[in-house]
Enzyme design. Sequence first.
Site, PDB file in Angstrom:
ATOM      1  N   MET A  30      -1.109  13.804 -26.311  1.00 18.10           N
ATOM      2  CA  MET A  30       0.285  14.050 -26.690  1.00 18.10           C
ATOM      3  C   MET A  30       0.313  14.532 -28.143  1.00 18.10           C
ATOM      4  O   MET A  30       1.340  14.407 -28.825  1.00 18.10           O
ATOM      5  CB  MET A  30       1.114  12.776 -26.521  1.00 18.10           C
ATOM      6  CG  MET A  30       1.153  12.324 -25.063  1.00 18.10           C
ATOM      7  SD  MET A  30       2.652  11.425 -24.624  1.00 18.10           S
ATOM      8  CE  MET A  30       2.546  10.044 -25.710  1.00 18.10           C
ATOM      9  N   GLY A  36     -10.207   9.460 -32.425  1.00 15.35           N
ATOM     10  CA  GLY A  36     -10.484   9.147 -31.019  1.00 15.35           C
ATOM     11  C   GLY A  36     -10.442  10.414 -30.166  1.00 15.35           C
ATOM     12  O   GLY A  36     -11.329  10.662 -29.346  1.00 15.35           O
ATOM     13  N   HIS A  37      -9.395  11.234 -30.395  1.00 10.18           N
ATOM     14  CA  HIS A  37      -9.304  12.496 -29.645  1.00 10.18           C
ATOM     15  C   HIS A  37     -10.483  13.401 -29.979  1.00 10.18           C
ATOM     16  O   HIS A  37     -11.012  14.090 -29.121  1.00 10.18           O
ATOM     17  CB  HIS A  37      -8.009  13.243 -30.014  1.00 10.18           C
ATOM     18  CG  HIS A  37      -6.754  12.532 -29.648  1.00 10.18           C
ATOM     19  ND1 HIS A  37      -5.836  12.117 -30.589  1.00 10.18           N
ATOM     20  CD2 HIS A  37      -6.253  12.148 -28.446  1.00 10.18           C
ATOM     21  CE1 HIS A  37      -4.815  11.541 -29.971  1.00 10.18           C
ATOM     22  NE2 HIS A  37      -5.044  11.530 -28.679  1.00 10.18           N
ATOM     23  N   GLY A 147      -9.337   8.389 -23.461  1.00 13.68           N
ATOM     24  CA  GLY A 147      -9.787   7.301 -24.324  1.00 13.68           C
ATOM     25  C   GLY A 147      -9.882   6.000 -23.533  1.00 13.68           C
ATOM     26  O   GLY A 147      -9.136   5.794 -22.572  1.00 13.68           O
ATOM     27  N   ASP A 150      -6.859   2.660 -24.135  1.00 16.01           N
ATOM     28  CA  ASP A 150      -5.754   2.355 -23.238  1.00 16.01           C
ATOM     29  C   ASP A 150      -6.350   2.046 -21.867  1.00 16.01           C
ATOM     30  O   ASP A 150      -6.368   2.892 -20.966  1.00 16.01           O
ATOM     31  CB  ASP A 150      -4.798   3.544 -23.186  1.00 16.01           C
ATOM     32  CG  ASP A 150      -3.475   3.149 -22.555  1.00 16.01           C
ATOM     33  OD1 ASP A 150      -3.450   2.111 -21.848  1.00 16.01           O
ATOM     34  OD2 ASP A 150      -2.492   3.856 -22.772  1.00 16.01           O
ATOM     35  N   SER A 171     -21.286  15.006 -10.590  1.00 10.33           N
ATOM     36  CA  SER A 171     -21.948  16.238 -10.174  1.00 10.33           C
ATOM     37  C   SER A 171     -22.991  15.938  -9.097  1.00 10.33           C
ATOM     38  O   SER A 171     -23.361  16.794  -8.323  1.00 10.33           O
ATOM     39  CB  SER A 171     -22.570  16.945 -11.366  1.00 10.33           C
ATOM     40  OG  SER A 171     -23.067  16.006 -12.255  1.00 10.33           O
TER      41      SER A 171
HETATM   42  O1  PAF Z   1      -2.770   8.802 -23.487  1.00 13.50           O
HETATM   43  C1  PAF Z   1      -1.967   9.730 -23.716  1.00 13.50           C
HETATM   44  O2  PAF Z   1      -1.942  10.337 -24.771  1.00 13.50           O
HETATM   45  C2  PAF Z   1      -0.969  10.133 -22.626  1.00 13.50           C
HETATM   46  O3  PAF Z   1      -0.545   9.026 -21.898  1.00 13.50           O
HETATM   47  C3  PAF Z   1      -1.512  11.231 -21.685  1.00 13.50           C
HETATM   48  C4  PAF Z   1      -2.699  10.752 -20.879  1.00 13.50           C
HETATM   49  C5  PAF Z   1      -1.897  12.463 -22.480  1.00 13.50           C
HETATM   50  C6  PAF Z   1      -0.424  11.639 -20.683  1.00 13.50           C
HETATM   51  O4  PAF Z   1       0.696  12.121 -21.321  1.00 13.50           O
END
Ligand code: PAF
Length: 268
Positions: A30, A36-37, A147, A150, A171
């Site tokens: 989002m 983390g991303h 991640g 969550d 795979s």
């Molecule tokens: O974890 C998040 O950032 C959101 O819940 C996701 C998986 C991108 C869905 O909108």
Amino acid sequence: MKIITTVAEMKAQVAEWKAEGLTIGLTPTMGALHEGHMSLMERAVKECDRVVTSVFVNPIQFGPNEDYDNYPRDLEHDAAIAESKGVNVVFHPEPEEMYPKNYNTYVVMETLTDTLCGAKRPGHFRGVCTVVNKLFNIVQPDKAFFGQKDAQQLAIIKRMVAEEDGLAKSSRNSYLSAEERKAALCLSRSIFAAQDLIEGGERNADIVRTAVREIIEAEPLAQIDYIEVVDLGNMQPVDSLGESGLVAIAVYIGKTRLIDNYLFDFDE
Ligand code: PAF
């Protein structure tokens, strides 16, 4: 790196990559990208030929009194990060692009969603499952990266994906014959059984292991490599479960070794 804002253009890009035989990784976000991303993007870039990072503040996963309007949005910052990690496309649709007027189709997970964030945020996981499903349909990723922090979201998405195919994506699945593919469903069945027990309050690790073992052993083509319930901190087997842990299994179906797991963290 491209920024794509329409579903049609995103699908056209995906079709082009697929025609070239390239694999696609998806990191759904989002925005407000952080470390983390970044590590998910790094993994995606390492494991896939092309990577799409979606940056979409999904309105339908926010409740009426939540922070949808104030959720941080900074596409320039997010795009710079994605580019620096080697992402090929940032998919950044407007809400109307994902949910056209009178949109009324949702994906609802009936289990795993009535506790923790599911209980506190009614409708939240309906929104998450719906948008993740839509993103999967648009981007058709070979792999998607979420991640682990969550844990409830991860468990729900894993179950949603497994139920679509019945078999955790790997795979190695392509090595399986049709008969073996059917047999391999015992892995996800046994992991769901473990998940249901643990979600239901079972804390005796042996009871969980035995439930998993009985399901796998009932499948003649399956041979157990290991079935473990471990502590998340040190990956050591446990006798009784704490607030977090991992049920991990490795099973041979014929000559193919498959793994599956259920990770839980009720502290989150
Ligand atoms: O974890 C998040 O950032 C959101 O819940 C996701 C998986 C991108 C869905 O909108």
